[in-house]
Write a protein that holds these residues in place. Sequence first.
Motif, mmCIF file in Angstrom:
data_model
loop_
_atom_site.group_PDB
_atom_site.id
_atom_site.type_symbol
_atom_site.label_atom_id
_atom_site.label_comp_id
_atom_site.label_asym_id
_atom_site.label_seq_id
_atom_site.Cartn_x
_atom_site.Cartn_y
_atom_site.Cartn_z
ATOM 1 N N UNK A 203 9.400 -19.288 11.857
ATOM 2 C CA UNK A 203 8.036 -19.781 12.059
ATOM 3 C C UNK A 203 7.023 -18.759 12.532
ATOM 4 N N UNK A 204 7.377 -17.480 12.540
ATOM 5 C CA UNK A 204 6.408 -16.430 12.903
ATOM 6 C C UNK A 204 5.245 -16.451 11.907
ATOM 7 N N UNK A 205 3.996 -16.363 12.429
ATOM 8 C CA UNK A 205 2.823 -16.475 11.556
ATOM 9 C C UNK A 205 1.954 -15.229 11.554
ATOM 10 N N UNK A 206 2.417 -14.186 12.265
ATOM 11 C CA UNK A 206 1.609 -12.979 12.389
ATOM 12 C C UNK A 206 1.805 -12.008 11.229
ATOM 13 N N UNK A 207 1.397 -10.760 11.494
ATOM 14 C CA UNK A 207 1.470 -9.681 10.504
ATOM 15 C C UNK A 207 2.673 -8.787 10.805
ATOM 16 N N UNK B 168 0.850 -1.186 0.000
ATOM 17 C CA UNK B 168 0.000 0.000 0.000
ATOM 18 C C UNK B 168 0.888 1.241 0.000
ATOM 19 N N UNK B 169 0.299 2.379 -0.182
ATOM 20 C CA UNK B 169 1.067 3.626 -0.168
ATOM 21 C C UNK B 169 1.828 3.752 1.146
ATOM 22 N N UNK B 170 3.164 3.703 1.061
ATOM 23 C CA UNK B 170 3.993 3.937 2.236
ATOM 24 C C UNK B 170 4.137 2.785 3.203
ATOM 25 N N UNK B 171 3.528 1.633 2.911
ATOM 26 C CA UNK B 171 3.676 0.496 3.834
ATOM 27 C C UNK B 171 3.552 -0.843 3.093
ATOM 28 N N UNK B 172 4.514 -1.710 3.361
ATOM 29 C CA UNK B 172 4.484 -3.084 2.854
ATOM 30 C C UNK B 172 3.982 -3.947 4.006
ATOM 31 N N UNK B 173 2.965 -4.778 3.740
ATOM 32 C CA UNK B 173 2.337 -5.569 4.811
ATOM 33 C C UNK B 173 2.527 -7.055 4.525
ATOM 34 N N UNK B 174 3.148 -7.761 5.465
ATOM 35 C CA UNK B 174 3.373 -9.205 5.332
ATOM 36 C C UNK B 174 2.415 -9.936 6.269
ATOM 37 N N UNK B 175 1.774 -10.984 5.750
ATOM 38 C CA UNK B 175 0.813 -11.737 6.574
ATOM 39 C C UNK B 175 1.151 -13.216 6.557
ATOM 40 N N UNK B 176 1.397 -13.749 7.748
ATOM 41 C CA UNK B 176 1.613 -15.180 7.884
ATOM 42 C C UNK B 176 0.282 -15.915 7.938
ATOM 43 N N UNK B 177 0.325 -17.203 8.290
ATOM 44 C CA UNK B 177 -0.897 -18.025 8.300
ATOM 45 C C UNK B 177 -1.879 -17.638 9.407
#
Length: 344
Positions: A187-191, A42-51
Amino acid sequence: MEQFYDILKQLIRIPSVVGAEHSFFMFVKRELEELGVKVEYYDGVLVAKGDEPTSGYMSAHADRHGLICTGHNEFQYAAFIAKNRADLTGDSNSEQLLHSFTTRFVDEKVQAYEPWSGSYLGLGVIKDAFLCERRNNIIFKVDGFDYLFPGTPIAFVDKLEIQDDLISAQLDNVISVAIIIYMYHLGYKGTSFFTASEEAGKSWRFLLEWFRRFDISTDELLVLDTSPYDTIEDINALDIVLRNRDANAVFRSGLKNKIKNIAIEEQIRYHFKDAYLKNKMSQTNTKKSLGTTELGRLIKATKGQIQGTTLQLPTIGYHTVNETTSIKAVESMIKVLKKLYIDI
């Protein structure tokens, strides 16, 4: 930890000047997608989402200090040019620090790059740096860049140095980005959030926009960063840095005590930076800022709807290519994050 240092060494070589982070974001995106992590930009932020995206929220800013070409053979400090300036008023600790040390930039090698693709455009050397009071910014003289157009970002040439039990580079805040990527390996699964323009005081706006976009709130946002100290003795006596608050807001999150308890359990040395600064001020009879953080700005703007805490690495040489922390501090931060999110 070999895998962690491999990640960090690669990331340090990818430029990410304030306001020109796109190519760095693309590199991070690829690294995470190779691990099967879902990544949204998104504008100004990359968001990573685990399971399990709601099992944790970590954030680290992805931008680093550098220069921007602002005219023929004219170069300014990127964070403080007018178009990047957010709420910088000259009184933040980082600005005061910056204005005191213009000479430290002389003879530094810098590389110009194309802001969208990240393509390398050439190498230059800083020959002079001085504070222009009229523009409230540092103006640089750089040899070798008379062909560049305005808007071209220029990053410090950097690589990781490991000596004895210390590591050095322009660590703020690429080291936190590397730690988050490494956490997904473990193994982190969060955001996780990787934000732009933190050094210009703007990253919290991009983060806030994401939370509002999806009508999400949390009281467990954990912001990773580095924290400046004066001497090697200071950082040798410390592994991680916590906060009760910053200049903008009080951090009211259960995460703070969870981290403190892990630190006690694991014999990790810590202190609260705000208490440390207040103590220093009372000893010297001075009044200074408690420092500003991405989190504090976010808490203030949402009136506490978004809450959390910070976890920082103690460093010396803040905002230079020789910012230094200890290997023990890095291992301690990773140990805390593993206990929080993986070894539950």
